[in-house]
Motif scaffolding. Structure first.
Motif, PDB file in Angstrom:
ATOM      1  N   SER A 140      42.694  28.514  31.765  1.00 31.88           N
ATOM      2  CA  SER A 140      41.638  29.513  31.608  1.00 31.88           C
ATOM      3  C   SER A 140      40.817  29.534  32.890  1.00 31.88           C
ATOM      4  O   SER A 140      40.945  28.650  33.752  1.00 31.88           O
ATOM      5  N   ASP A 141      39.955  30.529  33.017  1.00 30.32           N
ATOM      6  CA  ASP A 141      39.104  30.619  34.208  1.00 30.32           C
ATOM      7  C   ASP A 141      38.227  29.377  34.372  1.00 30.32           C
ATOM      8  O   ASP A 141      38.065  28.852  35.472  1.00 30.32           O
ATOM      9  N   GLY A 142      37.679  28.908  33.252  1.00 31.91           N
ATOM     10  CA  GLY A 142      36.824  27.736  33.302  1.00 31.91           C
ATOM     11  C   GLY A 142      37.574  26.481  33.700  1.00 31.91           C
ATOM     12  O   GLY A 142      37.072  25.657  34.477  1.00 31.91           O
ATOM     13  N   GLN A 143      38.790  26.328  33.183  1.00 33.21           N
ATOM     14  CA  GLN A 143      39.612  25.169  33.531  1.00 33.21           C
ATOM     15  C   GLN A 143      40.000  25.200  35.009  1.00 33.21           C
ATOM     16  O   GLN A 143      39.930  24.185  35.697  1.00 33.21           O
ATOM     17  N   THR A 166      30.511  29.921  38.868  1.00 28.43           N
ATOM     18  CA  THR A 166      30.472  30.295  37.450  1.00 28.43           C
ATOM     19  C   THR A 166      30.925  31.733  37.198  1.00 28.43           C
ATOM     20  O   THR A 166      30.777  32.243  36.095  1.00 28.43           O
ATOM     21  N   THR A 167      31.494  32.383  38.223  1.00 30.06           N
ATOM     22  CA  THR A 167      31.953  33.769  38.062  1.00 30.06           C
ATOM     23  C   THR A 167      33.005  33.866  36.956  1.00 30.06           C
ATOM     24  O   THR A 167      33.886  33.026  36.841  1.00 30.06           O
ATOM     25  N   HIS A 168      32.907  34.899  36.131  1.00 36.98           N
ATOM     26  CA  HIS A 168      33.868  35.215  35.065  1.00 36.98           C
ATOM     27  C   HIS A 168      33.838  34.223  33.902  1.00 36.98           C
ATOM     28  O   HIS A 168      34.719  34.251  33.046  1.00 36.98           O
ATOM     29  N   LEU A 169      32.832  33.352  33.858  1.00 41.61           N
ATOM     30  CA  LEU A 169      32.751  32.395  32.757  1.00 41.61           C
ATOM     31  C   LEU A 169      31.715  32.861  31.736  1.00 41.61           C
ATOM     32  O   LEU A 169      30.748  33.542  32.070  1.00 41.61           O
ATOM     33  N   ASP A 170      31.914  32.457  30.461  1.00 40.57           N
ATOM     34  CA  ASP A 170      30.913  32.773  29.444  1.00 40.57           C
ATOM     35  C   ASP A 170      29.724  31.826  29.590  1.00 40.57           C
ATOM     36  O   ASP A 170      29.736  30.892  30.404  1.00 40.57           O
ATOM     37  N   LEU A 171      28.686  32.074  28.816  1.00 39.12           N
ATOM     38  CA  LEU A 171      27.432  31.328  28.959  1.00 39.12           C
ATOM     39  C   LEU A 171      27.649  29.821  28.831  1.00 39.12           C
ATOM     40  O   LEU A 171      27.138  29.040  29.648  1.00 39.12           O
ATOM     41  N   TYR A 172      28.394  29.417  27.809  1.00 35.96           N
ATOM     42  CA  TYR A 172      28.614  27.983  27.590  1.00 35.96           C
ATOM     43  C   TYR A 172      29.281  27.335  28.793  1.00 35.96           C
ATOM     44  O   TYR A 172      28.850  26.281  29.268  1.00 35.96           O
ATOM     45  N   LYS A 174      29.427  28.481  31.899  1.00 41.56           N
ATOM     46  CA  LYS A 174      28.541  28.517  33.068  1.00 41.56           C
ATOM     47  C   LYS A 174      27.646  27.279  33.078  1.00 41.56           C
ATOM     48  O   LYS A 174      27.516  26.580  34.097  1.00 41.56           O
ATOM     49  N   ILE A 175      27.020  27.020  31.928  1.00 42.86           N
ATOM     50  CA  ILE A 175      26.124  25.869  31.808  1.00 42.86           C
ATOM     51  C   ILE A 175      26.894  24.571  32.018  1.00 42.86           C
ATOM     52  O   ILE A 175      26.426  23.651  32.706  1.00 42.86           O
ATOM     53  N   GLN A 176      28.098  24.503  31.451  1.00 47.10           N
ATOM     54  CA  GLN A 176      28.924  23.299  31.575  1.00 47.10           C
ATOM     55  C   GLN A 176      29.234  22.986  33.039  1.00 47.10           C
ATOM     56  O   GLN A 176      29.113  21.837  33.485  1.00 47.10           O
ATOM     57  N   ILE A 177      29.600  24.015  33.802  1.00 47.75           N
ATOM     58  CA  ILE A 177      29.930  23.814  35.217  1.00 47.75           C
ATOM     59  C   ILE A 177      28.704  23.382  36.003  1.00 47.75           C
ATOM     60  O   ILE A 177      28.751  22.431  36.803  1.00 47.75           O
ATOM     61  N   LEU A 178      27.574  24.039  35.791  1.00 44.39           N
ATOM     62  CA  LEU A 178      26.368  23.709  36.554  1.00 44.39           C
ATOM     63  C   LEU A 178      25.844  22.317  36.203  1.00 44.39           C
ATOM     64  O   LEU A 178      25.392  21.569  37.090  1.00 44.39           O
ATOM     65  N   LYS A 179      25.917  21.925  34.933  1.00 47.38           N
ATOM     66  CA  LYS A 179      25.507  20.568  34.555  1.00 47.38           C
ATOM     67  C   LYS A 179      26.449  19.536  35.156  1.00 47.38           C
ATOM     68  O   LYS A 179      26.030  18.442  35.546  1.00 47.38           O
ATOM     69  N   LEU A 180      27.723  19.897  35.262  1.00 46.62           N
ATOM     70  CA  LEU A 180      28.709  19.013  35.880  1.00 46.62           C
ATOM     71  C   LEU A 180      28.386  18.808  37.362  1.00 46.62           C
ATOM     72  O   LEU A 180      28.433  17.683  37.874  1.00 46.62           O
ATOM     73  N   LEU A 181      28.036  19.891  38.057  1.00 47.71           N
ATOM     74  CA  LEU A 181      27.670  19.782  39.470  1.00 47.71           C
ATOM     75  C   LEU A 181      26.445  18.878  39.638  1.00 47.71           C
ATOM     76  O   LEU A 181      26.394  18.060  40.558  1.00 47.71           O
ATOM     77  N   LYS A 182      25.484  19.032  38.746  1.00 44.13           N
ATOM     78  CA  LYS A 182      24.287  18.194  38.800  1.00 44.13           C
ATOM     79  C   LYS A 182      24.656  16.727  38.629  1.00 44.13           C
ATOM     80  O   LYS A 182      24.163  15.856  39.368  1.00 44.13           O
ATOM     81  N   SER A 183      25.531  16.432  37.671  1.00 48.53           N
ATOM     82  CA  SER A 183      25.916  15.040  37.426  1.00 48.53           C
ATOM     83  C   SER A 183      26.678  14.458  38.614  1.00 48.53           C
ATOM     84  O   SER A 183      26.540  13.272  38.928  1.00 48.53           O
ATOM     85  N   ILE A 184      27.468  15.287  39.299  1.00 52.21           N
ATOM     86  CA  ILE A 184      28.214  14.810  40.474  1.00 52.21           C
ATOM     87  C   ILE A 184      27.244  14.390  41.576  1.00 52.21           C
ATOM     88  O   ILE A 184      27.422  13.348  42.209  1.00 52.21           O
ATOM     89  N   THR A 185      26.195  15.182  41.807  1.00 53.11           N
ATOM     90  CA  THR A 185      25.232  14.815  42.853  1.00 53.11           C
ATOM     91  C   THR A 185      24.516  13.518  42.502  1.00 53.11           C
ATOM     92  O   THR A 185      24.263  12.681  43.370  1.00 53.11           O
ATOM     93  N   VAL A 186      24.209  13.337  41.234  1.00 53.95           N
ATOM     94  CA  VAL A 186      23.506  12.125  40.800  1.00 53.95           C
ATOM     95  C   VAL A 186      24.408  10.899  40.916  1.00 53.95           C
ATOM     96  O   VAL A 186      23.993   9.854  41.418  1.00 53.95           O
ATOM     97  N   GLU A 187      25.653  11.028  40.469  1.00 51.86           N
ATOM     98  CA  GLU A 187      26.553   9.879  40.394  1.00 51.86           C
ATOM     99  C   GLU A 187      27.209   9.542  41.727  1.00 51.86           C
ATOM    100  O   GLU A 187      27.498   8.372  42.002  1.00 51.86           O
ATOM    101  N   THR A 188      27.469  10.538  42.573  1.00 53.06           N
ATOM    102  CA  THR A 188      28.196  10.278  43.823  1.00 53.06           C
ATOM    103  C   THR A 188      27.318  10.383  45.063  1.00 53.06           C
ATOM    104  O   THR A 188      27.746  10.019  46.158  1.00 53.06           O
ATOM    105  N   LYS A 189      26.093  10.898  44.903  1.00 54.05           N
ATOM    106  CA  LYS A 189      25.165  11.120  46.025  1.00 54.05           C
ATOM    107  C   LYS A 189      25.689  12.144  47.031  1.00 54.05           C
ATOM    108  O   LYS A 189      25.255  12.191  48.175  1.00 54.05           O
ATOM    109  N   LYS A 190      26.647  12.958  46.610  1.00 57.24           N
ATOM    110  CA  LYS A 190      27.104  14.055  47.457  1.00 57.24           C
ATOM    111  C   LYS A 190      26.089  15.192  47.381  1.00 57.24           C
ATOM    112  O   LYS A 190      25.398  15.357  46.369  1.00 57.24           O
ATOM    113  N   THR A 191      26.023  15.970  48.443  1.00 58.74           N
ATOM    114  CA  THR A 191      25.140  17.136  48.480  1.00 58.74           C
ATOM    115  C   THR A 191      25.970  18.373  48.148  1.00 58.74           C
ATOM    116  O   THR A 191      27.019  18.589  48.751  1.00 58.74           O
TER     117      THR A 191
END
Length: 253
Positions: A140-143, A166-172, A174-191
């Motif tokens: 799927s687009d999200g996957q 988050t292009t072409h993704l539904d609301l759920y 979109k939120i899942q991807i953005l929260k994932l990006l946030k967790s990556i910055t916290v856990e890996t210290k990547k920018t």
């Protein structure tokens, strides 16, 4: 500073798309780049990745001028995911993620143990273990978006640039991807810097924002930008109004 941008103008030979762009990003920050269509968000990302030259100004990556970094060095500093479709969706998920290790493999493309561990780590972080043997055209687009982020993560750069993740993704999703990006910055210290039209979500989840607005292009924490009224005139006032108390846009009826 992970990235430092001073008096940057971007665009093409005879067309300036945006100018007077200034911002500094610290290690481990999630930064959203927002603005109306055609304002220069994607052009900025391509310029930061040295895919196209800047018109003027300076860009520094980890304290080094972008202009002095050759392709091989840059590939170990910055990974980028653009909106263009991938070359072949006939690759498996694992094969596509493995491409992220190209900057480090030898001339025959042999994977080291470190390469393999980075690939496994990316698959686990993006929760793709159950999909790793699937062909990309089956996703799927999200996957597929998660796979593209995993490829960038496998490249193991300190900076990741994402164009409209988050292009072409539904609301759920979109939120899942953005929260994932946030967790990556916290856990890996990547920018991570990404462009988005989801301004309200960016306000809620990002450490800092860059608002391209054809004027002063304000940059800072979402709360600071709200206090400065940076979003008030982003869209025509007779159509959409920004509510500073809720951090949302309201349609004028």
């Amino acid at each position: 500073m992970a990235i430092s941008v001073k008096d940057l103008s971007i665009g093409y030979t005879d067309i300036t798309v945006a100018s007077e762009i200034n911002f500094d990003s610290l290690t481990g920050e999630l930064i959203g780049i927002v603005g109306i269509n055609g304002i220069g968000k994607s052009t900025l990302l391509r310029t930061l990745a040295k895919i196209q030259p800047s018109l003027s100004g300076s860009i520094s990556i980890e304290g080094k001028s972008l202009e002095t970094l050759d392709t091989s060095v840059l590939a170990s500093e910055i990974s980028i995911v653009l909106t263009e479709p991938i070359a072949s969706k006939n690759l498996t998920v694992q094969e596509l993620i493995t491409l992220g290790r190209q900057p480090y493999t030898n001339w025959i493309g042999k994977l080291s143990e470190l390469d393999k561990s980075k690939i496994i780590e990316a698959i686990q972080t993006l929760q793709l273990a159950d999909l790793k043997h699937k062909k990309c055209y089956e996703l799927s687009d999200g996957q597929l978006q998660r796979v593209m982020i995993a490829r960038a993560l496998a490249q193991d750069t300190s900076i990741i640039l994402l164009d409209e993740p988050t292009t072409h993704l539904d609301l759920y999703h979109k939120i899942q991807i953005l929260k994932l990006l946030k967790s990556i910055t916290v856990e890996t210290k990547k920018t991570i810097l990404f462009t988005s039209h989801e301004i309200e979500m960016v306000i809620q989840l990002c450490d800092k924002m860059l608002l391209l607005n054809e004027a002063n292009n304000p940059f800072g924490k979402p709360s600071e930008l709200i206090k400065k009224g940076a979003f008030d005139n982003l869209f025509p006032s007779d159509t959409v109004a920004f509510d500073a108390d809720t951090g949302t846009f309201r349609i004028k009826k």
